[in-house]
Scaffold this active site. Structure first.
Site, PDB file in Angstrom:
ATOM      1  N   SER A 139       0.851  -1.189   0.000  1.00  0.00           N
ATOM      2  CA  SER A 139       0.000   0.000   0.000  1.00  0.00           C
ATOM      3  C   SER A 139       0.879   1.229   0.000  1.00  0.00           C
ATOM      4  CB  SER A 139      -0.906   0.018   1.230  1.00  0.00           C
ATOM      5  OG  SER A 139      -1.610   1.254   1.320  1.00  0.00           O
ATOM      6  N   TYR A 162      -2.696  -0.828  10.104  1.00  0.00           N
ATOM      7  CA  TYR A 162      -2.638  -1.317   8.725  1.00  0.00           C
ATOM      8  C   TYR A 162      -1.424  -0.723   8.004  1.00  0.00           C
ATOM      9  CZ  TYR A 162      -3.965  -1.779   3.788  1.00  0.00           C
ATOM     10  OH  TYR A 162      -3.974  -2.050   2.444  1.00  0.00           O
TER      11      TYR A 162
END
Length: 267
Positions: A139, A162
């Site tokens: 990401s 995350y």
């Protein structure tokens, strides 16, 4: 044609990838946590003219991750592509800290420790089948890990957890690339697309900004074209080479994170 292990195959990006890989003629080993859904996906791919095998494991358990690696290596000795796609998202807004079966912070466990452990288990077969490739689905939303609180026990926020796990995955990718240099096995990390229209994004209360098709194209470029062989240790934003968080390239950060990772994997 390749034999591909694709984790997190039963929904979203993983499901679309599984069908596209099979449509291109690759054998796809589809992974999921739910046995019924995973078997049904494999049957759908077979019915559509592809070839798929279903494997089941809970990636929040390191024992199951390692058993998955042993099982896939034995059943598919020709494996030459590993796509670490499975992941846990931000969680619902305001949700608290969760732990894995081994007592690790859940997002760090599934998004980082599981890919590391699975990759280590499968490296012998990937090396044997070189040229081979590993694709880590990362990401662009990376936040450096607090190495003094790697389990995020203080001030927990799901979004940051995350992002910490995806930072760690990028660091691992670059370290592994150095280890694999000259072996014929490449490893790269890719941010497929921003806030794809998936349940992972919607469950976090975020409005999608891109399509699953965009993310699929980015992962396929590394998993199934020469791009994934010509690059090693590269961070991709979509289909374009880019740069991860600057601290992901810091040798000191790498040493401390990998040392902490080894402790977590053996604790």
């Amino acid at each position: 044609m390749s034999t591909v292990l694709l984790t997190g195959s039963t929904s979203g990006l993983g499901r679309r990838l599984a069908f596209e890989l099979a449509r291109a003629g690759h054998v796809v080993v589809v992974h999921g946590r739910d046995g019924h859904r995973t078997a049904r996906l494999a049957a759908e791919i077979d019915d559509a003219g592809g070839e798929a095998d279903a494997v089941v494991a809970d990636l929040s358990s390191l024992a199951e991750v390692r058993a998955l690696g042993v099982r896939v290596a034995a059943a598919h000795p020709d494996l030459d592509v590993l796509v670490n796609n499975a992941g846990v998202g931000f969680g619902a807004p305001g949700a608290g800290r969760e732990e894995s079966a081994d007592g690790h912070e859940l997002r760090m466990a599934v998004n980082y420790l599981a890919p590391v452990a699975l990759t280590r288990a499968l490296l012998p077969v990937l090396r044997k089948n070189a040229p081979a490739r590993i694709v880590n689905v990362g990401s662009t939303g990376q936040v450096p890990v607090d190495l003094d609180d790697i389990e995020f026990t203080s001030g927990y926020v799901g979004v940051e957890a995350y992002r910490r796990s995806k930072f760690a995955l990028a660091v691992h990718t670059f370290a592994l690339a150095d280890e694999l240099a000259g072996s014929g096995v490449s490893v790269n990390v890719v941010h497929p697309a921003t806030y794809m229209d998936t349940s992972l994004v919607r469950d976090a209360g975020v409005s999608p900004l891109s399509t699953v098709e965009e993310g699929t194209a980015a992962v396929l470029a590394l998993a199934a074209t020469d791009t994934g062989l010509h690059h090693n240790g590269t961070y991709f934003d979509g289909t374009a080479p880019s740069r991860a968080h600057p601290e992901a390239y810091d040798p000191g950060v790498r040493r401390r994170l990998l040392s902490a990772t080894d402790r977590m994997l053996t604790s």
